[in-house]
Motif scaffolding. Structure first.
Motif, mmCIF file in Angstrom:
data_model
loop_
_atom_site.group_PDB
_atom_site.id
_atom_site.type_symbol
_atom_site.label_atom_id
_atom_site.label_comp_id
_atom_site.label_asym_id
_atom_site.label_seq_id
_atom_site.Cartn_x
_atom_site.Cartn_y
_atom_site.Cartn_z
ATOM 1 N N SER A 1 13.791 -1.703 0.491
ATOM 2 C CA SER A 1 12.333 -1.647 0.613
ATOM 3 C C SER A 1 11.822 -2.223 1.927
ATOM 4 O O SER A 1 10.688 -1.969 2.322
ATOM 5 C CB SER A 1 11.686 -2.395 -0.559
ATOM 6 N N THR B 1 8.481 11.085 -7.448
ATOM 7 C CA THR B 1 7.485 10.821 -6.410
ATOM 8 C C THR B 1 6.234 11.628 -6.718
ATOM 9 O O THR B 1 6.296 12.860 -6.826
ATOM 10 C CB THR B 1 8.016 11.198 -5.018
ATOM 11 N N ARG C 1 11.305 0.735 -12.357
ATOM 12 C CA ARG C 1 10.700 0.482 -11.037
ATOM 13 C C ARG C 1 9.462 1.346 -10.893
ATOM 14 O O ARG C 1 9.483 2.537 -11.202
ATOM 15 C CB ARG C 1 11.695 0.772 -9.918
ATOM 16 N N GLU D 1 6.225 1.802 -8.032
ATOM 17 C CA GLU D 1 5.642 1.413 -6.743
ATOM 18 C C GLU D 1 4.398 2.249 -6.466
ATOM 19 O O GLU D 1 4.417 3.476 -6.639
ATOM 20 C CB GLU D 1 6.661 1.617 -5.618
ATOM 21 N N ARG E 1 1.165 3.122 -3.686
ATOM 22 C CA ARG E 1 0.690 3.033 -2.314
ATOM 23 C C ARG E 1 -0.717 3.589 -2.219
ATOM 24 O O ARG E 1 -0.995 4.632 -2.812
ATOM 25 C CB ARG E 1 1.625 3.838 -1.398
ATOM 26 N N ASN F 1 -1.696 0.453 -2.831
ATOM 27 C CA ASN F 1 -1.702 -0.738 -3.673
ATOM 28 C C ASN F 1 -2.812 -1.705 -3.272
ATOM 29 O O ASN F 1 -2.616 -2.913 -3.160
ATOM 30 C CB ASN F 1 -0.333 -1.438 -3.615
ATOM 31 N N HIS G 1 5.887 5.977 -6.724
ATOM 32 C CA HIS G 1 7.314 6.244 -6.919
ATOM 33 C C HIS G 1 7.735 5.487 -8.169
ATOM 34 O O HIS G 1 7.433 4.302 -8.308
ATOM 35 C CB HIS G 1 8.145 5.756 -5.725
#
Length: 417
Positions: A163, A227, A274, A276, A278, A280, A290
């Motif tokens: 990352s 994604t 997991r 993630e 963006r 964020n 993701h």
């Protein structure tokens, strides 16, 4: 007194426990766990500690192009393929003190006991710590054993980044620089057999009041990365009808996947571990998400059928966004050779240690090595079945008994002609 009994008698419970405690100090967390992720500075220090312990009894260290680490105890015929035993020393970010480490330190304890008695096996015995079993810093996991097996391409794995943008290749180079005295050996050399000792990471042995799990095989596993692409916009001014909110789309996908894959008998294991987002930011409509999918089942047909549902379900619930589903790995269920399991069982019987035949619900490096040579696994209990958790705990006596069974098993295999 047989050679096996002589070696087994030299397994030292206090030394084995103390080494677990010492290794756990490297990457120790404030809650009693370990954060020692793959190819990190903490793992470099842990490998150094293994080399130091091994050097006291003359073990020769080696590494390879993906960073797998070996300590060699020479046999009477060094030209024969060795028996290899070990596991991994990398952890989850909030991992425990025994996952992986037990297999490596039990292997070292077995070799210590051989050395103490002057026992020299027909074949060499090697300790291994495989690179990046956990897959927490670099995905996919079981990377070192998969490259060793030849299932994954070395160059492709070296190009993977964490990352922070650091590549596997850069991290392996850092280890090589720190271990300039360690010789490099070719990937995928011949093995006579492989035995991996490990904590169960489940509650069955503890519930059944058994000390040793004779592992029959490993359930199948498919891993995906999803994604979702949307569009950034102002949280206060953009109308709902105009939004391409990647987070909303991702949440809808995950909910639909849980419904589509739901299993009332709880055999299917579906995990999004997991996630993630963006950019964020509190006042920005999310532009991209993701997330990971870990899907497991002991029946290959069911695993394939359920895994094949993932992409169409995600597409169906993408809304105004777009989605891409990439499969990172597809590992079928496997069964370990009967002869190896019989050997483990016989040793446990000879040592009067209780045992249970059982499958592994978790994946291990033994999955990949099983395709190269006769392979087996030995489980010991962990408290409450808790693992991948700072609260992970084991009894010193169970570590000791597991190492004793490992010693007898390795010796039997190392005497193969």
């Amino acid at each position: 007194m047989s050679s096996i009994n002589q070696v087994v008698s030299q397994i030292n419970q206090a030394r084995l426990w103390e080494r677990h405690e010492r290794l756990a100090e490297i990457g120790a967390t404030g809650r009693g766990g370990v954060n020692r992720q793959a190819l990190s500075k903490e793992e470099i220090l842990a490998r150094k500690q293994l080399r130091e312990w091994g050097s006291v009894i003359g073990l020769v260290p080696y590494s390879d192009a993906i960073g797998n680490f070996f300590l060699r105890y020479p046999g009477e015929n060094g030209d024969l393929a060795p028996v290899v035993t070990g596991s991994h020393i990398d952890t989850q970010p909030t991992g425990g003190r025994f996952d992986g480490s037990f297999g490596v330190l039990a292997a070292l304890e077995v070799i210590e006991a051989m050395h103490a008695t002057g026992y020299r096996p027909h074949r060499s015995v090697e300790l291994v710590a495989w690179t990046n079993e956990e897959g927490s810093r670099f995905a996919p996991g079981m990377m070192g054993s998969a490259v060793f097996r030849g299932q994954r391409e070395l160059d492709a794995m070296l190009a993977i980044r964490d990352s922070d943008g650091v590549s596997v290749g850069e991290s392996v180079a850092a280890i090589r620089s720190a271990e300039s005295e360690v010789c490099e050996r070719p990937l995928g050399f011949s093995l006579a057999a492989y035995i991996e000792a490990h904590i169960e990471q489940g509650p069955i042995l503890e519930l059944q009041r058994k000390v040793i799990g004779v592992v029959s095989g490993i359930q199948g596993k498919r891993v995906f990365r999803v994604t979702v692409d949307g569009e950034e916009n102002h949280a206060g001014t953009s109308p709902r009808a105009m939004r391409k909110d990647a987070l909303v789309a991702a949440v809808n996908m995950i909910g639909a996947l849980h419904d589509a894959i739901y299993d009332s008998e709880d055999v299917v294991k579906f995990t999004v571990g997991r996630f993630e987002v963006r950019p964020n930011a509190p006042s920005v409509v999310p532009a991209a998400v993701h997330f990971s999918i870990d899907l497991r089942h002991p029946d290959d047909a069911v695993l394939q059928r359920l895994g094949d549902r993932i992409e169409p379900v995600c597409t169906q619930h993408q809304g105004p966004c777009t989605v891409a589903v990439k499969e990172l790995s597809n590992d079928p269920a496997l069964e370990f050779p009967v002869a190896v399991r019989d050997t483990i069982r016989a040793i446990a019987k000879d040592l009067s240690i209780s045992y249970l035949d059982m499958p592994s619900a978790a994946g291990h490096d033994a999955r990949h090595i099983n395709y190269l040579c006769p392979t087996g696994m030995i489980f010991i209990p962990c408290e409450g079945g808790i693992s991948h958790n700072e609260a992970e705990s084991c009894e010193a006596e169970h570590l000791f008994e597991g190492a004793r069974v490992l010693a007898g098993t390795v010796m039997r295999l190392a005497e193969m002609t």
